[in-house]
Design an enzyme around this catalytic site. Sequence first.
Site, PDB file in Angstrom:
ATOM      1  N   LYS A 171       0.895  -1.148  -0.059  1.00 44.66           N
ATOM      2  CA  LYS A 171       0.034   0.081   0.080  1.00 44.66           C
ATOM      3  C   LYS A 171       0.784   1.066   0.142  1.00 44.66           C
ATOM      4  O   LYS A 171       1.723   1.597   1.089  1.00 44.66           O
ATOM      5  CB  LYS A 171      -1.058  -0.166   1.054  1.00 44.66           C
ATOM      6  CG  LYS A 171      -1.976  -1.099   1.183  1.00 44.66           C
ATOM      7  CD  LYS A 171      -3.052  -0.586   0.247  1.00 44.66           C
ATOM      8  CE  LYS A 171      -4.213  -1.685   0.170  1.00 44.66           C
ATOM      9  NZ  LYS A 171      -5.355  -1.201  -0.669  1.00 44.66           N
ATOM     10  N   ASP A 200      -0.006  -0.195  -4.749  1.00 47.69           N
ATOM     11  CA  ASP A 200      -1.604   0.240  -4.816  1.00 47.69           C
ATOM     12  C   ASP A 200      -1.512   1.497  -4.125  1.00 47.69           C
ATOM     13  O   ASP A 200      -1.239   1.501  -2.839  1.00 47.69           O
ATOM     14  CB  ASP A 200      -2.277  -0.999  -4.392  1.00 47.69           C
ATOM     15  CG  ASP A 200      -3.693  -0.518  -4.243  1.00 47.69           C
ATOM     16  OD1 ASP A 200      -3.870   0.537  -4.674  1.00 47.69           O
ATOM     17  OD2 ASP A 200      -4.587  -1.224  -3.507  1.00 47.69           O
ATOM     18  N   GLU A 226      -1.385  -0.463  -9.292  1.00 53.01           N
ATOM     19  CA  GLU A 226      -2.794  -0.331  -8.985  1.00 53.01           C
ATOM     20  C   GLU A 226      -3.475   0.873  -8.555  1.00 53.01           C
ATOM     21  O   GLU A 226      -2.960   1.648  -7.686  1.00 53.01           O
ATOM     22  CB  GLU A 226      -3.232  -1.474  -7.995  1.00 53.01           C
ATOM     23  CG  GLU A 226      -4.551  -1.429  -7.744  1.00 53.01           C
ATOM     24  CD  GLU A 226      -5.064  -2.737  -6.679  1.00 53.01           C
ATOM     25  OE1 GLU A 226      -4.053  -3.809  -6.741  1.00 53.01           O
ATOM     26  OE2 GLU A 226      -5.697  -2.874  -5.947  1.00 53.01           O
ATOM     27  N   GLU A 252     -11.466  -1.851  -9.035  1.00 52.60           N
ATOM     28  CA  GLU A 252     -12.157  -2.303  -7.880  1.00 52.60           C
ATOM     29  C   GLU A 252     -13.313  -1.318  -7.509  1.00 52.60           C
ATOM     30  O   GLU A 252     -14.367  -1.518  -6.825  1.00 52.60           O
ATOM     31  CB  GLU A 252     -11.225  -2.362  -6.825  1.00 52.60           C
ATOM     32  CG  GLU A 252     -10.707  -1.047  -6.234  1.00 52.60           C
ATOM     33  CD  GLU A 252      -9.784  -1.506  -5.053  1.00 52.60           C
ATOM     34  OE1 GLU A 252      -8.662  -1.561  -5.072  1.00 52.60           O
ATOM     35  OE2 GLU A 252     -10.132  -0.994  -4.002  1.00 52.60           O
ATOM     36  N   ASP A 275     -14.380  -6.450  -8.393  1.00 54.46           N
ATOM     37  CA  ASP A 275     -14.556  -7.087  -7.046  1.00 54.46           C
ATOM     38  C   ASP A 275     -15.971  -7.736  -7.245  1.00 54.46           C
ATOM     39  O   ASP A 275     -16.903  -7.146  -7.589  1.00 54.46           O
ATOM     40  CB  ASP A 275     -14.458  -6.076  -5.969  1.00 54.46           C
ATOM     41  CG  ASP A 275     -14.715  -6.678  -4.751  1.00 54.46           C
ATOM     42  OD1 ASP A 275     -13.833  -6.488  -4.046  1.00 54.46           O
ATOM     43  OD2 ASP A 275     -15.754  -7.531  -4.211  1.00 54.46           O
ATOM     44  N   HIS A 302     -10.283  -8.178  -7.550  1.00 55.53           N
ATOM     45  CA  HIS A 302      -9.809  -7.534  -6.105  1.00 55.53           C
ATOM     46  C   HIS A 302     -10.733  -8.436  -5.193  1.00 55.53           C
ATOM     47  O   HIS A 302     -11.676  -8.582  -5.320  1.00 55.53           O
ATOM     48  CB  HIS A 302     -10.331  -6.133  -6.558  1.00 55.53           C
ATOM     49  CG  HIS A 302     -10.554  -5.619  -5.192  1.00 55.53           C
ATOM     50  ND1 HIS A 302     -11.438  -5.286  -4.430  1.00 55.53           N
ATOM     51  CD2 HIS A 302      -9.498  -4.867  -4.505  1.00 55.53           C
ATOM     52  CE1 HIS A 302     -11.243  -4.586  -3.185  1.00 55.53           C
ATOM     53  NE2 HIS A 302     -10.026  -4.266  -3.197  1.00 55.53           N
ATOM     54  N   GLU A 335      -6.198 -12.191  -4.365  1.00 52.64           N
ATOM     55  CA  GLU A 335      -5.864 -11.257  -3.343  1.00 52.64           C
ATOM     56  C   GLU A 335      -6.198 -11.875  -1.862  1.00 52.64           C
ATOM     57  O   GLU A 335      -7.165 -12.305  -1.661  1.00 52.64           O
ATOM     58  CB  GLU A 335      -6.550 -10.023  -3.529  1.00 52.64           C
ATOM     59  CG  GLU A 335      -6.321  -8.915  -2.834  1.00 52.64           C
ATOM     60  CD  GLU A 335      -6.846  -7.509  -3.065  1.00 52.64           C
ATOM     61  OE1 GLU A 335      -7.627  -7.349  -3.852  1.00 52.64           O
ATOM     62  OE2 GLU A 335      -5.734  -6.620  -2.497  1.00 52.64           O
TER      63      GLU A 335
HETATM   64 CA    CA Z   1      -6.543  -1.718  -4.363  1.00 51.57          CA
END
Ligand code: CA
Length: 381
Positions: A171, A200, A226, A252, A275, A302, A335
């Site tokens: 992240k 991401d 991402e 997502e 997602d 996702h 994921e």
């Molecule tokens: Ca993400």
Amino acid sequence: MKIKNIDVHVLKSQLETPFAFSQGWVRQRAATLVEITTDTGVTGWGEAFTQGLETPEIAAAAIKSCFADMLIGENPLDIERLWFDMYHRSRDFGRKGAVMAAISGIDIALWDIAGQFYGQPISQLLGGAFRKVVQPYATGFYRLHGQGEAGRLADEALMHYDNGFRLMKVKLGFGVDDDIAVMDAIQTALGSRDVTLMVDTNHAYGRREALMLGDRLADANLRWYEEPVVPEDIEGYAEMRARLPMAIAGGENEHSLYGFKSLFTAGALDIAQPDIGSCGGFSGARHITILAQAFGVEVNPHVWGSAIAQAASLQWISAIPTTHHSIFARQPILEYDQSSHPFRRELTTAPLELQDKMVVVPDAPGLGITIRRDTLDAYRV
Ligand code: CA
């Protein structure tokens, strides 16, 4: 067979230690779970995805006040017809967000019913399994303070490695210099270990900073970058793809075949990440998967929901065609968020486990899971 009842279970659990991604502090876990019962006794489970900063009551209200009445008495096997009935009914106020998540949760439960009715895992109903084991990637590296946590995050990378992960998503989006410090520390800690990283930013930056970060990570051998910019900036995605060396991923926060059509026609993505709990359930996922195939875009779902979303995603991943075929073609990966989450570990009788660094796709009928009612009771709002 007819749909007899639609129950929504809203679950919440306060986190002992709140954590941050670039968009804010996550202080609780929440889930919107859908239970559909039929007049023959078959029950299906679904989940409307709740984002980290989203309250689970929004999708629950859409399910209860918008869709439940129109579905009672219908044949639950008419899944495609019911998907479009729901979509058409809600077009003028839905199409995205929590309303699409509501449709998704219902649709997942209908596929779970169909799997049990036909005695087959959902991957079979989707056309068959391209793969029966899936490599997971660790999503983590959240912040406990915000910035200046490179050392702790490097230790976290080693922990994921020791837990069997060879793919990890970091992240970022906490300032480009801080992001680079984090990546440098993680890469130094991992050394020559055989690990592939992804990043991401959760659309933390505008185009200029997003490009700057991408440029500075050009040599990191990333599998993907991402959500570099906000989901509305489709042209920005296309610009990232044109100007950066790594694959650009996102989706997502996009929904349905119509939303993904806009991304694909603009050339916005190398890798689409719908997602299943918000893109339209299995039906939406199937529409998007085929559309992506036509545009030569990889689909890599996702997943950030509960054990139900994980199980649904596994069935879908199992049935996603390889986009660019070769004998060594890249396969979609699962994921597997590593942050604390009781609805992943405690909601089913058999939570996800790694076996020799891989996750085995369940082959029991439907989603292949058994829900623990005690967990629903413990966390129900
Ligand atoms: Ca993400």
